[in-house]
Design a protein around this motif. Sequence first.
Motif, short mmCIF file in Angstrom:
data_model
loop_
_atom_site.label_atom_id
_atom_site.label_comp_id
_atom_site.label_asym_id
_atom_site.label_seq_id
_atom_site.Cartn_x
_atom_site.Cartn_y
_atom_site.Cartn_z
N GLY A 30 0.78 -1.24 0.00
CA GLY A 30 0.00 0.00 0.00
C GLY A 30 0.80 1.28 0.00
N GLU A 31 2.13 1.18 0.06
CA GLU A 31 2.96 2.41 0.03
C GLU A 31 2.67 3.18 -1.26
OE1 GLU A 31 5.40 3.97 2.12
OE2 GLU A 31 5.18 5.45 0.51
N ARG A 32 2.46 4.48 -1.13
CA ARG A 32 2.10 5.27 -2.32
C ARG A 32 3.27 6.05 -2.89
NH1 ARG A 32 -2.40 4.13 -3.77
NH2 ARG A 32 -2.25 5.64 -5.47
N GLY A 33 4.32 6.26 -2.07
CA GLY A 33 5.43 7.05 -2.56
C GLY A 33 5.03 8.51 -2.71
N PRO A 34 5.87 9.37 -3.26
CA PRO A 34 7.21 9.00 -3.69
C PRO A 34 8.13 8.70 -2.50
CG PRO A 34 6.87 11.38 -3.91
CD PRO A 34 5.56 10.80 -3.49
N LEU A 35 8.86 7.60 -2.64
CA LEU A 35 9.75 7.13 -1.58
C LEU A 35 11.06 6.66 -2.20
CD1 LEU A 35 10.11 6.17 1.45
CD2 LEU A 35 9.22 3.95 0.68
N TRP A 36 12.16 7.22 -1.73
CA TRP A 36 13.48 6.70 -2.12
C TRP A 36 13.89 5.65 -1.10
CZ3 TRP A 36 16.38 7.36 -6.43
CH2 TRP A 36 16.12 8.46 -7.26
N ILE A 37 14.16 4.47 -1.58
CA ILE A 37 14.65 3.39 -0.72
C ILE A 37 16.13 3.21 -1.03
CG2 ILE A 37 14.43 0.94 -0.16
CD1 ILE A 37 11.52 1.14 -1.26
N VAL A 38 16.95 3.29 0.01
CA VAL A 38 18.39 3.21 -0.20
C VAL A 38 18.96 2.16 0.76
CG1 VAL A 38 18.78 5.16 1.37
CG2 VAL A 38 20.46 4.66 -0.38
N ALA A 39 19.95 1.42 0.29
CA ALA A 39 20.52 0.37 1.14
C ALA A 39 22.05 0.41 1.08
CB ALA A 39 20.03 -1.00 0.69
N GLN A 40 22.66 0.11 2.22
CA GLN A 40 24.13 0.06 2.26
C GLN A 40 24.67 -1.19 1.60
OE1 GLN A 40 25.47 0.58 6.34
NE2 GLN A 40 24.16 2.38 6.55
N ARG A 41 23.86 -2.27 1.64
CA ARG A 41 24.27 -3.53 1.02
C ARG A 41 23.07 -4.16 0.34
NH1 ARG A 41 26.57 -3.67 5.85
NH2 ARG A 41 24.80 -4.77 6.72
N GLN A 42 23.31 -4.78 -0.80
CA GLN A 42 22.26 -5.56 -1.47
C GLN A 42 22.79 -6.99 -1.61
OE1 GLN A 42 19.52 -3.13 -4.46
NE2 GLN A 42 21.59 -3.29 -5.23
N THR A 43 21.98 -7.95 -1.21
CA THR A 43 22.43 -9.34 -1.31
C THR A 43 21.98 -9.97 -2.63
OG1 THR A 43 20.46 -9.99 -0.09
CG2 THR A 43 22.49 -9.71 1.18
N ALA A 44 21.01 -9.38 -3.30
CA ALA A 44 20.52 -9.92 -4.58
C ALA A 44 20.14 -8.76 -5.50
CB ALA A 44 19.34 -10.86 -4.35
N GLY A 45 21.08 -7.84 -5.70
CA GLY A 45 20.84 -6.70 -6.59
C GLY A 45 20.59 -7.21 -7.99
#
Length: 251
Positions: A30-45
């Motif tokens: 249900g998230e409508r954004g706008p939302l920037w999601i940022v991560a320090q690590r990705q395990t399955a980019g």
Amino acid sequence: MTALPGGARRLALPEVDSTNAEAARRAAAGERGPLWIVAQRQTAGRGRGGRGWEMPAGNLAATLLMRPALPPARAAQLSFVACLAAADLLAALAPAARVSLKWPNDPLLNGSKAAGVLLESSGGAGGIDWLAIGIGVNLAAAPPAEALRPGGVRATSVVAEGGRALAPDEALPRLAAAFEAWAARHRAEGFAPIRAAWLARAEGLGRPIEARLPDGVLTGIYEDVDEHGRLVLRGASGVSRVSAADLFFQG
Ligand code: BT5
């Protein structure tokens, strides 16, 4: 959560499988954004077509989740908007390097891949429900060559090309601002100024190329990117317009 240019919120995660996957989950919840999601690590980019995206420490992995009231073809143009934003960030951080854009979605520094863009969405022909615009930028380091697909473009980073080391936290607001500036042009004026700015940075325009398509290979001169974002290639048997391919420069 802090506000970013364009009025978007920011969600910062220490680790996630993929910021695009996280965007899809949040959109489904249900998230409508706008939302920037940022991560320090990705395990399955992830990259296009099931490919992987490697993320050495200190690089930026960010996804803008939004619900644009746009038909799918117009929303797809935001891939070019995202490439321009990434190119602006690269140019600001590595002013001595040559910044270019390899069709369709590779921002390059001195001819090597320094960033990647991946759009994913849900919805039908009538309209899209949500759109996830994933942008990875090699700020600190490129993955080692053996981690990359053989025969693909060489990888590099801002630091490797003599640019300024900038923490991902500080890079995100700049990327968001650049994205918002180009997205505002797109909203106001459509694809034409985006296409023109993109072509001004196009890598290999006018040169002989090989375009590897899902169902074959085309060779010819890379003439243009058309008003639908398709690659225009002039070959021995005429002009072809290509929606998806991997490009290889020749000669
Ligand atoms: C892309 O795909 O370039 C899109 C990459 C998008 C990554 C962002 S990070 C934030 C968000 N969350 C995600 O999970 N994804 C997005 P493509 O054009 O298919 O390029 C993928 C190919 O580039 C791979 O097959 C590798 O050979 C190569 N590659 C992988 N990691 C790389 C890196 N860090 N730098 C340069 N090349 C890389």
